[in-house]
Design an enzyme around this catalytic site. Structure first.
Site, PDB file in Angstrom:
ATOM      1  N   GLU A 107       0.746  -1.163   0.054  1.00  0.00           N
ATOM      2  CA  GLU A 107       0.136   0.009  -0.215  1.00  0.00           C
ATOM      3  C   GLU A 107       0.966   1.308   0.026  1.00  0.00           C
ATOM      4  O   GLU A 107       1.986   1.444   0.535  1.00  0.00           O
ATOM      5  CB  GLU A 107      -0.791  -0.024   1.233  1.00  0.00           C
ATOM      6  CG  GLU A 107      -1.927   1.046   1.358  1.00  0.00           C
ATOM      7  CD  GLU A 107      -3.032   0.630   2.511  1.00  0.00           C
ATOM      8  OE1 GLU A 107      -3.360   1.960   3.004  1.00  0.00           O
ATOM      9  OE2 GLU A 107      -3.429  -0.373   2.656  1.00  0.00           O
ATOM     10  N   ASP A 109      -0.112   5.285   0.433  1.00  0.00           N
ATOM     11  CA  ASP A 109      -1.031   6.385   0.975  1.00  0.00           C
ATOM     12  C   ASP A 109      -0.714   7.835   1.153  1.00  0.00           C
ATOM     13  O   ASP A 109       0.358   8.138   1.448  1.00  0.00           O
ATOM     14  CB  ASP A 109      -1.036   5.758   2.634  1.00  0.00           C
ATOM     15  CG  ASP A 109      -1.897   4.486   2.890  1.00  0.00           C
ATOM     16  OD1 ASP A 109      -2.418   3.695   1.791  1.00  0.00           O
ATOM     17  OD2 ASP A 109      -1.819   4.148   3.888  1.00  0.00           O
ATOM     18  N   GLU A 111      -3.198  10.188   3.227  1.00  0.00           N
ATOM     19  CA  GLU A 111      -4.396  10.602   3.732  1.00  0.00           C
ATOM     20  C   GLU A 111      -4.604  11.955   4.275  1.00  0.00           C
ATOM     21  O   GLU A 111      -3.489  12.479   4.713  1.00  0.00           O
ATOM     22  CB  GLU A 111      -4.402   9.734   4.982  1.00  0.00           C
ATOM     23  CG  GLU A 111      -4.880   8.149   4.419  1.00  0.00           C
ATOM     24  CD  GLU A 111      -4.993   7.372   5.636  1.00  0.00           C
ATOM     25  OE1 GLU A 111      -5.918   6.428   5.828  1.00  0.00           O
ATOM     26  OE2 GLU A 111      -4.324   7.599   6.730  1.00  0.00           O
TER      27      GLU A 111
END
Length: 285
Positions: A107, A109, A111
């Site tokens: 993953e 990311d 955010e």
């Protein structure tokens, strides 16, 4: 017909042909939210507008919303323009990331953690490999990400992962498998994005709760672009397949990390009393 006139006409035909081919390639690679993405949750809270050129996610007290790419990607460059929730966004999280599936997933990311009106957003980044993350770096941005669209990009090749904001590098995660650090390289990943309530932790560790009188909260997306081995010419592929940072890029990265980074796991000695992770001991830009 004179030779020079014949050559001129041939050249003109070639130029026009190349121009038309370029336009066709641009049209073929331009993102369309109808064609490229599926709704993951939220139903009518996901709206696709302007013939597929604009997508909005909405969050109310009943539910958030999200979408994912129909395609999977193994290396490439992913660009998305996003305009974040405006006003009092405390408690909300807008997530935009690449991920595979399963307990040993990879993953990458972005955010965006909302905040009270007037306070800056927190941009939270992380890298998971083989199910292990804990590689957080957080930043404040040098602009208001709610007033206009800005471009958030991930360059992922076999040597490194580069996080970029408006084409300015903010973070680089290098492939350091030679010293035992896992690196995402074998699991194709989809693009995901979601807008959801996380007021138990997102803003000041959960001290500030979501103000539902401000709902619905809205994040907007446009100008999606995926540059991969299947969508690009060999020349375009080489741009991201070998992309690193030149001297100017390293200077921009230092500028961001010195002025706008607010958390770096590689500096958190209390979190790692037995010693910092191996990649933290490599001083590389």
């Amino acid at each position: 017909m004179p030779f020079s006139s014949s050559c001129s006409k041939v050249s003109m035909v070639l130029v026009v042909s190349l121009f038309v081919t370029s336009l066709m390639a641009m049209a073929a690679s331009a993102g369309n939210f109808f064609q490229d993405f599926d709704v993951t949750f939220g139903d009518e809270r996901v709206k696709i507008l302007n013939g597929g050129q604009l997508l909005t996610l909405n969050l109310d007290k009943a539910s958030g919303s999200g979408f994912k790419s129909k395609n999977e990607y193994l290396f490439g460059r992913i660009d998305m323009q996003i305009k974040l929730v405006s006003g009092n966004s405390a408690g909300t999280v807008t997530a935009y990331y690449l991920s595979s599936e399963g307990p040993t997933h990879d993953e990458i990311d972005f955010e965006f953690l909302g905040n009270l009106s007037g306070d800056p957003y927190t941009l939270h980044t992380n890298v998971f490999s083989q199910g292990k993350g804990n590689r957080e770096q957080q930043f404040h941005l040098w602009f208001d990400p709610t007033r206009a669209f800005h471009t958030y990009s991930i360059v992922w090749n076999s040597q490194r992962i580069i996080f970029l904001v408006d084409n300015i590098p903010i973070r680089v995660f290098h492939n350091l498998e030679t010293i035992g650090v896992p690196f995402p390289k074998s699991q194709p990943m989809r693009i995901y994005s979601s807008l959801w309530n996380a007021d138990d932790w997102a803003t000041r560790g959960g001290l500030v709760k979501t103000d539902w009188t401000q709902a619905p909260f809205t994040a907007s997306y446009r100008n999606f672009q995926a540059s991969t081995t299947s969508t690009n010419s060999l020349t375009e592929q080489s741009a991201w397949q070998n992309q690193g940072l030149d001297a100017a890029g390293r200077n921009r990265l230092r500028w961001v990390q010195q002025k706008f980074m607010i958390y770096n796991y590689c500096s958190d000695l209390k979190r790692f009393p037995q010693g910092l992770p191996a990649e933290c001991r490599q001083s590389r830009f």
